[in-house]
Write a protein that holds these residues in place. Structure first.
Motif, mmCIF file in Angstrom:
data_model
loop_
_atom_site.group_PDB
_atom_site.id
_atom_site.type_symbol
_atom_site.label_atom_id
_atom_site.label_comp_id
_atom_site.label_asym_id
_atom_site.label_seq_id
_atom_site.Cartn_x
_atom_site.Cartn_y
_atom_site.Cartn_z
ATOM 1 N N GLN A 96 41.051 46.222 36.539
ATOM 2 C CA GLN A 96 40.634 47.590 35.909
ATOM 3 C C GLN A 96 41.481 48.599 36.772
ATOM 4 O OE1 GLN A 96 36.477 48.629 36.290
ATOM 5 N NE2 GLN A 96 36.806 50.654 35.613
ATOM 6 N N SER A 97 42.325 49.146 35.780
ATOM 7 C CA SER A 97 43.412 50.133 36.172
ATOM 8 C C SER A 97 42.703 51.498 36.753
ATOM 9 C CB SER A 97 44.490 50.333 35.122
ATOM 10 O OG SER A 97 45.140 51.450 35.391
ATOM 11 N N PRO A 100 43.613 54.571 33.380
ATOM 12 C CA PRO A 100 43.272 54.004 32.311
ATOM 13 C C PRO A 100 44.009 54.702 31.224
ATOM 14 C CG PRO A 100 41.276 55.284 33.023
ATOM 15 C CD PRO A 100 42.501 55.528 34.049
ATOM 16 N N THR A 102 43.400 50.443 30.852
ATOM 17 C CA THR A 102 44.052 49.252 31.261
ATOM 18 C C THR A 102 44.522 48.485 30.427
ATOM 19 O OG1 THR A 102 42.148 49.073 32.900
ATOM 20 C CG2 THR A 102 43.092 47.105 32.719
ATOM 21 N N LEU A 125 33.794 43.456 27.237
ATOM 22 C CA LEU A 125 33.843 44.597 27.810
ATOM 23 C C LEU A 125 32.884 45.633 27.587
ATOM 24 C CD1 LEU A 125 37.768 44.872 27.722
ATOM 25 C CD2 LEU A 125 36.467 44.958 29.628
ATOM 26 N N ARG A 130 32.276 49.319 28.290
ATOM 27 C CA ARG A 130 33.572 49.698 28.139
ATOM 28 C C ARG A 130 34.338 49.608 26.740
ATOM 29 N NH1 ARG A 130 34.114 51.046 33.035
ATOM 30 N NH2 ARG A 130 33.325 49.913 34.759
ATOM 31 N N ASP A 185 39.022 52.615 27.379
ATOM 32 C CA ASP A 185 38.940 52.114 28.851
ATOM 33 C C ASP A 185 39.917 51.112 28.759
ATOM 34 O OD1 ASP A 185 36.900 53.503 30.080
ATOM 35 O OD2 ASP A 185 35.854 52.558 28.452
ATOM 36 N N TYR A 186 40.323 50.205 28.053
ATOM 37 C CA TYR A 186 40.989 49.200 27.682
ATOM 38 C C TYR A 186 42.196 49.183 26.576
ATOM 39 C CZ TYR A 186 39.110 46.559 31.718
ATOM 40 O OH TYR A 186 38.657 46.352 33.004
ATOM 41 N N ASP A 215 48.846 45.563 32.953
ATOM 42 C CA ASP A 215 48.018 45.432 34.172
ATOM 43 C C ASP A 215 47.661 43.936 34.170
ATOM 44 O OD1 ASP A 215 47.691 48.455 35.152
ATOM 45 O OD2 ASP A 215 46.810 48.348 32.961
#
Ligand code: GDP
Length: 296
Positions: A96-97, A100, A102, A125, A130, A185-186, A215
């Motif tokens: 998880q970066s 964000p 990620t 997620l 997320r 988030d992703y 990532d």
């Protein structure tokens, strides 16, 4: 579930050991011969099998396991620990970066389950509250974009696409920018696969990697292809530097050779396993639980 054959055979060896009050070195050798055959039949890489057996023997003999009060149990414990270590030891979690979104880049050969797994990851997620954006960067397979759009609609998740005429690198970059704009988030980038590893595909993936700086680079491989899956993982890892492997179709894999060899051969951890076609059929990979499942 996977490993039926291996599991049955190992359990029968372990039963024999457990039943003995005293385990001689000859008993241990015989048991290890059977374990070795069982692993080879499960299509585990032969070098991996050899070093596994050597380690178990060394530990079992060296640590006076055989002279302990419960030698059978102790050998089983060693086998369990070494199987866990073989599959990577600790669970390897999805990154998880701190910054964000990620960025996850999905790579793999056609048919391995890349697109399906992208959807499964979104679902995974979502369960952790997320939100993700799916990016359709496979512009070659005719149905890939549509497949992702359908998945996205099912999952109530946005899909970023620029059709099939744009450069996948541009699609990936703009997708990441979009995810950032939307405070997601992703961002999960579904890239193109081919039937076989080829340089053109690798070059495209490298270009995407350079521009996007993911990532995670997750390789999706089909567990049912056994040692081929391991070879594919080795090639992708040396070309791209993977951060993890997703082993799909474990539900149909009765042997288990890929699951047991990927980490040892490539040094790249298995992060998830796919256990069916539905979007909730994805599980994080826990080496210790898998080892215990195999040994029963
Ligand atoms: P891609 O070409 O790599 O994107 O592959 P797809 O995502 O289109 O998947 C190819 C086929 O494999 C589809 O029929 C999927 O439903 C199926 N599939 C993917 N993952 C799994 C899995 O874990 N178990 C099973 N049984 N089928 C899977």
């Amino acid at each position: 579930m996977a490993f039926e054959g291996l599991s049955e055979r190992l359990q029968s060896v372990m039963r024999k050991l457990r039943g003995k009050g005293k385990v001689t070195e000859a008993d241990l050798k015989e048991a290890m011969r059977e374990v070795r055959l069982a692993l080879l039949e499960a299509d585990v890489n032969f070098k991996v099998v050899k070093s596994f057996i050597d380690r178990v023997k060394e530990r079992a003999i060296g640590q006076e396991v055989l002279k302990s009060l419960t030698p059978g149990q102790q050998v089983i414990k060693v086998v369990n620990e070494e199987l866990t270590a073989l599959m990577g030891g600790e669970q390897s979690k999805l990154v998880q970066s701190a910054n964000p979104p990620t960025k996850i880049m999905m790579v793999g050969l056609q048919g391995a389950g890349k697109t399906t797994t992208s959807g499964k990851l979104v679902r995974y997620l979502q369960k952790q509250n997320r939100r993700a954006l799916l990016v359709a960067a496979d512009v070659y397979r005719p149905a890939a974009i549509r497949q992702l759009e359908i998945l996205g609609a099912d999952l109530n998740t946005p899909v970023f696409s620029l059709g099939d005429k744009e450069d996948p690198v541009v699609i990936a970059q703009r997708g990441v920018a979009k995810a950032k704009e939307e405070n997601l988030d992703y961002v999960i980038i579904d890239t193109a696969g081919r039937l076989h590893v080829d340089q053109e595909m690798m070059d495209e993936l490298k270009r995407i990697r350079e521009q996007v700086e993911p990532d995670e680079i997750l390789l999706v491989v089909d567990a049912m292809t056994g040692q081929d899956a391991v070879n594919v993982a080795e090639t992708f890892h040396s070309e791209l530097g993977l951060t993890g492997v997703v082993l799909t179709k474990l539900d149909g894999d009765t042997r288990g050779g890929a699951a047991l060899s990927v980490k040892a051969v490539t040094q790249c951890p298995i992060k998830f396993v796919g256990l069916g076609e539905k979007t909730d059929a994805l599980e994080p990979f826990y080496p210790d639980r898998m080892a215990s499942r195999i040994l029963g």
